[in-house]
Design a protein around this motif. Structure first.
Motif, PDB file in Angstrom:
ATOM      1  N   PRO A 260       7.741 -26.432  44.235  1.00 47.05           N
ATOM      2  CA  PRO A 260       6.736 -26.325  45.198  1.00 47.05           C
ATOM      3  C   PRO A 260       5.626 -25.530  44.614  1.00 47.05           C
ATOM      4  CG  PRO A 260       8.672 -25.182  46.101  1.00 47.05           C
ATOM      5  CD  PRO A 260       9.039 -25.868  44.618  1.00 47.05           C
ATOM      6  N   ILE A 261       4.292 -25.668  45.171  1.00 45.05           N
ATOM      7  CA  ILE A 261       3.199 -24.616  44.956  1.00 45.05           C
ATOM      8  C   ILE A 261       2.985 -23.718  45.868  1.00 45.05           C
ATOM      9  CG2 ILE A 261       2.258 -26.304  43.237  1.00 45.05           C
ATOM     10  CD1 ILE A 261       0.210 -26.973  45.658  1.00 45.05           C
ATOM     11  N   ILE A 262       3.649 -23.851  47.205  1.00 42.75           N
ATOM     12  CA  ILE A 262       3.328 -22.898  48.402  1.00 42.75           C
ATOM     13  C   ILE A 262       4.668 -23.064  48.946  1.00 42.75           C
ATOM     14  CG2 ILE A 262       2.196 -22.337  50.249  1.00 42.75           C
ATOM     15  CD1 ILE A 262      -0.267 -24.106  49.549  1.00 42.75           C
ATOM     16  N   SER A 263       5.298 -21.782  49.088  1.00 43.66           N
ATOM     17  CA  SER A 263       6.539 -21.731  49.861  1.00 43.66           C
ATOM     18  C   SER A 263       6.820 -20.176  50.327  1.00 43.66           C
ATOM     19  CB  SER A 263       7.795 -21.928  48.633  1.00 43.66           C
ATOM     20  OG  SER A 263       7.916 -21.017  47.666  1.00 43.66           O
ATOM     21  N   LYS A 264       7.834 -19.907  50.720  1.00 43.72           N
ATOM     22  CA  LYS A 264       8.201 -18.404  51.185  1.00 43.72           C
ATOM     23  C   LYS A 264       8.015 -17.577  50.078  1.00 43.72           C
ATOM     24  CE  LYS A 264      13.105 -18.879  50.484  1.00 43.72           C
ATOM     25  NZ  LYS A 264      14.397 -18.748  51.326  1.00 43.72           N
ATOM     26  N   LYS A 265       7.848 -17.938  48.833  1.00 45.30           N
ATOM     27  CA  LYS A 265       7.948 -16.903  47.720  1.00 45.30           C
ATOM     28  C   LYS A 265       6.443 -16.676  47.526  1.00 45.30           C
ATOM     29  CE  LYS A 265      11.542 -18.862  44.946  1.00 45.30           C
ATOM     30  NZ  LYS A 265      12.067 -19.519  43.468  1.00 45.30           N
ATOM     31  N   ASN A 266       5.536 -17.587  47.992  1.00 41.06           N
ATOM     32  CA  ASN A 266       3.961 -17.312  47.994  1.00 41.06           C
ATOM     33  C   ASN A 266       3.569 -16.384  49.084  1.00 41.06           C
ATOM     34  OD1 ASN A 266       4.501 -19.995  46.703  1.00 41.06           O
ATOM     35  ND2 ASN A 266       2.494 -19.555  45.918  1.00 41.06           N
ATOM     36  N   VAL A 267       4.044 -16.654  50.132  1.00 42.69           N
ATOM     37  CA  VAL A 267       3.328 -16.095  51.570  1.00 42.69           C
ATOM     38  C   VAL A 267       4.356 -15.202  52.194  1.00 42.69           C
ATOM     39  CG1 VAL A 267       2.177 -18.354  51.949  1.00 42.69           C
ATOM     40  CG2 VAL A 267       4.293 -17.802  53.140  1.00 42.69           C
ATOM     41  N   GLY A 268       5.467 -14.877  51.370  1.00 45.46           N
ATOM     42  CA  GLY A 268       6.270 -13.760  52.171  1.00 45.46           C
ATOM     43  C   GLY A 268       7.117 -13.980  53.549  1.00 45.46           C
ATOM     44  N   ILE A 269       6.857 -15.145  53.982  1.00 48.99           N
ATOM     45  CA  ILE A 269       7.325 -15.683  55.240  1.00 48.99           C
ATOM     46  C   ILE A 269       7.999 -17.100  55.256  1.00 48.99           C
ATOM     47  CG2 ILE A 269       6.855 -16.076  58.032  1.00 48.99           C
ATOM     48  CD1 ILE A 269       4.210 -14.741  57.388  1.00 48.99           C
ATOM     49  N   ASN A 270       9.031 -17.219  55.637  1.00 48.78           N
ATOM     50  CA  ASN A 270       9.955 -18.719  55.720  1.00 48.78           C
ATOM     51  C   ASN A 270       8.890 -19.817  56.267  1.00 48.78           C
ATOM     52  OD1 ASN A 270      11.968 -17.265  54.669  1.00 48.78           O
ATOM     53  ND2 ASN A 270      13.104 -17.094  56.703  1.00 48.78           N
ATOM     54  N   GLY A 271       9.382 -20.892  56.087  1.00 46.62           N
ATOM     55  CA  GLY A 271       8.735 -22.041  56.452  1.00 46.62           C
ATOM     56  C   GLY A 271       7.498 -22.465  56.227  1.00 46.62           C
ATOM     57  N   ALA A 272       7.078 -22.099  55.182  1.00 41.58           N
ATOM     58  CA  ALA A 272       5.552 -22.333  54.599  1.00 41.58           C
ATOM     59  C   ALA A 272       5.297 -23.663  54.406  1.00 41.58           C
ATOM     60  CB  ALA A 272       4.865 -21.450  53.731  1.00 41.58           C
ATOM     61  N   GLY A 273       4.375 -24.308  55.316  1.00 44.55           N
ATOM     62  CA  GLY A 273       4.139 -25.891  55.063  1.00 44.55           C
ATOM     63  C   GLY A 273       3.250 -26.692  55.955  1.00 44.55           C
TER      64      GLY A 273
END
Length: 327
Positions: A260-273
């Motif tokens: 994935p290119i966007i995930s909790k690793k990118n934004v620091g919050i769970n459930g990104a999508g």
């Protein structure tokens, strides 16, 4: 007597100062920004104004009654929902649907605005003379007569052909494509084709029997078609965004190895999508999405924006640009 007079004046001054300070504190408290709580969001840009729509997840009187709309001129300060119909761009009773108003997309076609959306686990389309609405579907009928379909996205190709990408609830949430009729009223049934299902490890981190791929957005760049989509159940902390490429609108779709290119690793919050691509007034590509409310709770989900860009044939997200939206 003089001392009493000075004491009285001092007392009045002290009370006045305290009252003024209290008013100032109350003013600051009441003007504090609040997070925007829309899931499955989309942003439509028209005549210098950004229009934000999405699935209502907060405990508000508008929840389940249609689609709210927020507006902004700079993507930072958002106003609304405060327009006609109590902030609803589409209102239950004026279009198809009784519950489950999810995942809208707004587009402009033939000088009219259209909202394609999910309600009652089916897809419908409504029209309006303004991005603010009211969006109306006079027939109050869905596009499909049978089955369950959600998460619609209309893509208009450079040759003018129109396609509906959507999710069918068939042994998992699977993404399908079909060519649309010219008037956008329905699909050409003979063109219906499955595109993507959740078979990769990152797409099903909990190894469930009903894998989820959903929320498609399709765009074309340098002759290549890109499908940006989300995978995993939205309640899963690993809910994330990936992409696939194809040489035609129907595929075959090759999933990107860097997803994935966007995930909790990118934004620091769970459930990104589950969002949508849009371009700002300077032509910069961005992705609007939702996250969990916090890393300890799912709902009500929050809305955010992150910059994305093409790098060769790949799509990259810029982690440093992620922001949560506030009203």
């Amino acid at each position: 007597m003089i001392m009493k007079k000075y004491f009285s004046l001092f007392t009045l001054f002290f009370v006045f100062a305290c009252c003024s300070q209290e008013k100032e504190i109350n003013k600051k408290t009441s003007s504090k920004a609040s997070p925007i709580l829309l899931a499955d969001p989309t942003i439509f840009f028209d005549n210098g104004i950004y229009y934000l729509y999405g699935t209502t997840t907060g405990e508000t009187p508008l929840n389940g009654n249609g689609f709210m709309v927020y507006t902004s001129s700079d993507l930072k300060k958002w106003n609304g929902p405060s327009v006609a119909q109590n902030g609803l761009a589409l209102k239950k009773g004026e279009a198809f649907g009784t519950q489950g108003f999810w995942a809208p997309q707004v587009l402009k076609y033939n000088n009219k605005f259209y909202m394609i959306y999910t309600a009652d686990e089916n897809i419908a389309i409504a029209s309006s003379n303004s991005p603010l609405g009211p969006f109306v579907n006079e027939s109050k009928a869905p596009m499909f007569g049978t089955g369950k379909q959600i998460d619609p996205f209309v893509f208009i190709d450079t040759d003018g052909k129109k396609y509906l990408y959507h999710v069918r609830l068939t042994n998992g949430n699977r993404i399908f494509a079909a060519e649309l009729k010219e008037d956008l009223s329905g699909i050409k049934e003979e063109t219906l084709k499955e595109c993507i299902s959740g078979i990769l490890p990152w797409e099903n981190t909990q190894n469930v029997s009903w894998p989820v791929t959903e929320g498609p957005t399709v765009l074309k760049h340098n002759g290549l078609y890109y499908m940006i989509y989300s995978a995993n159940d939205f309640r899963n902390p690993d809910y994330a965004v990936g992409y696939a490429t194809a040489k035609s609108p129907f595929g075959p779709w090759e999933k990107a190895s860097d997803s994935p290119i966007i995930s909790k690793k990118n934004v620091g919050i769970n459930g990104a999508g589950h969002g949508d691509v849009f371009y700002d007034k300077n032509g910069k590509m961005k992705y609007v999405l939702h996250t969990h409310n916090s890393n300890s709770g799912v709902s009500p989900r929050k809305t955010g924006i992150i910059d994305i860009a093409f790098e060769g044939t790949k799509i990259k997200a810029d982690d440093k640009t992620f922001i949560l939206l506030e009203e």
